[in-house]
Scaffold this motif. Structure first.
Motif, PDB file in Angstrom:
ATOM      1  N   GLU A 208      -5.212 -43.364   5.332  1.00 42.38           N
ATOM      2  CA  GLU A 208      -5.326 -43.447   4.388  1.00 42.38           C
ATOM      3  C   GLU A 208      -5.240 -44.932   4.730  1.00 42.38           C
TER       4      GLU A 208
ATOM      5  N   TYR B  97     -14.817 -52.918  11.082  1.00 39.43           N
ATOM      6  CA  TYR B  97     -14.244 -53.217   9.382  1.00 39.43           C
ATOM      7  C   TYR B  97     -12.643 -52.578   9.996  1.00 39.43           C
ATOM      8  N   PHE B  98     -11.901 -51.953  11.204  1.00 37.04           N
ATOM      9  CA  PHE B  98     -10.569 -51.962  10.968  1.00 37.04           C
ATOM     10  C   PHE B  98     -10.665 -53.457  11.476  1.00 37.04           C
TER      11      PHE B  98
ATOM     12  N   ASP C 187     -10.230 -42.420   2.555  1.00 38.97           N
ATOM     13  CA  ASP C 187      -9.600 -41.771   3.751  1.00 38.97           C
ATOM     14  C   ASP C 187     -11.023 -42.320   4.778  1.00 38.97           C
ATOM     15  N   TRP C 188      -9.262 -42.731   5.802  1.00 38.93           N
ATOM     16  CA  TRP C 188     -10.113 -43.746   7.203  1.00 38.93           C
ATOM     17  C   TRP C 188      -9.880 -42.755   8.589  1.00 38.93           C
TER      18      TRP C 188
ATOM     19  N   THR D 268     -18.475 -47.836   7.785  1.00 38.73           N
ATOM     20  CA  THR D 268     -17.555 -48.442   7.504  1.00 38.73           C
ATOM     21  C   THR D 268     -16.979 -46.674   8.220  1.00 38.73           C
ATOM     22  N   PRO D 269     -15.713 -47.584   8.790  1.00 40.83           N
ATOM     23  CA  PRO D 269     -14.936 -46.113   9.059  1.00 40.83           C
ATOM     24  C   PRO D 269     -13.888 -44.836   7.321  1.00 40.83           C
ATOM     25  N   PHE D 270     -14.813 -45.897   6.656  1.00 40.14           N
ATOM     26  CA  PHE D 270     -13.907 -45.094   5.137  1.00 40.14           C
ATOM     27  C   PHE D 270     -14.519 -44.169   4.004  1.00 40.14           C
TER      28      PHE D 270
ATOM     29  N   ARG E  60     -14.826 -42.427  13.396  1.00 40.06           N
ATOM     30  CA  ARG E  60     -15.828 -41.670  13.244  1.00 40.06           C
ATOM     31  C   ARG E  60     -16.904 -41.380  13.650  1.00 40.06           C
TER      32      ARG E  60
ATOM     33  N   ASN F  49     -14.950 -49.789  15.528  1.00 43.57           N
ATOM     34  CA  ASN F  49     -15.510 -50.838  13.957  1.00 43.57           C
ATOM     35  C   ASN F  49     -14.582 -51.497  13.669  1.00 43.57           C
TER      36      ASN F  49
END
Length: 416
Positions: free
Chosen positions: A46, A12-13, A200-201, A76-78, A204, A10
């Protein structure tokens, strides 16, 4: 960057660096909506980010400026943590709302109302239960959300010009009266960098392999001594180091053995986390051993030692040792007394010989009359009143002469 962030899973990491701030700070998000990163936890999955506070400020009863902030987290993974965050509203006579979607279809709206007649009707440190501030929980898997103020007029703008709403970490906000006064006073004084949100991530796009089946080639838990666990907020999974190991389970050889014995020496808090009561700590791969010293045995917990004997056994052993020691001391005293008696008798016999005792015996046998009498030391002390100075009748180079009176009232001269 590409050698650190898991951008293949991802984008977004990946983190960026805001060099316009001194010191530079890490940021996350796309160019249109970035947030400052305050903390990352691999263990709990987190990320703590700072988010701008939504607000509406009145300059008159119906004249206002407004800023609201929301998030689109679908790709996103969040996800905001439902257990670590609350939706909080600050102000008098204001209704704040949070709305969005859970997943892709389920719509969600919630909020709370805060009221007060004046600043003096509130008190510092009071809970956010509706007097000056209020708060409410947020749901899990909230993929999209935005903050709204359901008001176009204000009856309290003269003493409370600005109202605030935010998703923030539980326990971060503590109500103060000064937050109600001044234009953007709360933001300028306490939330200049934003309010912290716990996100929280997880990985996904995947799940943990079924028990007994091999993990797929793109599985994220690649370190030895690691395992997979399902995400507790939304879809996906997380990786954890196995018990007794620590580090980064998403890297090859990222999980390394925890030296529990070394940690115990570094900080006393680890003595309770890794107990080894009255024993010697020995580190092992994935754990540690608590070895008992000579004279001790395990207390049954594997993390402590105790004496080889129970309290009752100790009492019996103690009594036996005490009685034995007493008997030994008594026997020693008796033998010592016997030895002293024999030595005293031997010394008396030697003195008797040295001072003409044998001649006295010979004289007594030859005369066979009662002209010579041998007295014991006890009789002599009694006759001289224990060698009283008043009974001295002469002093010479070889001793002193006392006047003595025997039990039969005979007067005698005694040389000592």
């Amino acid at each position: 960057g590409e050698h650190c962030a898991a951008t293949s899973r991802n984008s977004y990491f990946n983190l960026s660096c805001n060099g316009t701030i001194d010191p530079p700070r890490p940021m996350v998000g796309d160019p249109g909506a970035v947030a400052e990163v305050a903390d990352i936890s691999l263990e709990h999955g987190e990320m703590r980010v700072l988010s701008p506070v939504s607000h509406i400020c009145f300059k008159s009863n119906a004249t206002f400026t407004k800023f609201t902030r929301g998030y689109e987290l679908d790709n996103t993974p969040f996800l905001p943590s439902p257990s670590r965050n609350h939706f909080t509203v600050i102000g008098c006579n204001t209704l704040g709302l949070i709305g969005g979607y859970k997943g892709t279809a389920s719509q969600y709206v919630a909020g709370c109302y805060s009221y007060c007649d004046g600043v003096n009707n509130t008190s510092d440190g009071a809970p956010c239960a509706g007097m000056g501030c209020c708060e409410t929980a947020i749901p899990a898997n909230l993929t999209t959300f935005e903050v709204k103020f359901e008001m176009n007029q204000s009856k309290v703008w003269d003493f409370n010009p600005c109202f605030y709403a935010m998703v923030a970490e539980v326990g971060w906000y503590n109500f103060k009266q000064q937050d109600l006064t001044g234009s953007l006073g709360f933001i300028n004084d306490r939330a200049r960098g934003g309010a912290p949100i716990i996100a929280d991530w997880a990985i996904r796009n995947g799940s943990c392999p079924e028990e007994g089946k091999d993990a797929p080639n793109d599985h994220a838990c690649i370190s030895a001594n690691s395992y997979c666990m399902a995400a507790n907020n939304g879809p996906g999974y997380l990786c954890q180091c196995s018990k007794g190991y620590e580090g980064n389970p998403y890297l090859l050889n990222g999980c390394q053995d925890t030296d529990e014995c070394a940690l115990r020496k570094q900080d006393t808090k680890y003595e309770d986390l890794y107990p080894c009561r009255k024993g010697d700590c020995h580190n092992t791969l994935g754990g540690y051993l608590c070895k008992c010293k000579t004279g001790k045995r395990s207390d049954g917990t594997m993390f402590g030692c105790q004496s080889l004997h129970s309290p009752a056994e100790k009492l019996v052993i103690g009594l036996i040792v005490c009685v034995s020691a007493t008997m030994l001391m008594a026997l020693t005293c008796m033998l010592l007394m016997q030895f002293q008696r024999k030595r005293h008798k031997r010394e008396r016999d030697e003195y008797f010989k040295q001072n003409g005792g044998l001649k006295l015996y010979d004289e007594m046998r030859s005369r066979q009359v009662d002209t010579i009498r041998i007295l014991t030391e006890k009789e002599i002390k009694r006759a001289t009143d224990n060698y009283n100075e008043d009974r001295v009748i002469g002093r010479g180079g070889h001793g002193m002469v006392y006047r003595g009176t025997l039990d039969d009232q005979k007067e005698v001269a005694i040389k000592k």
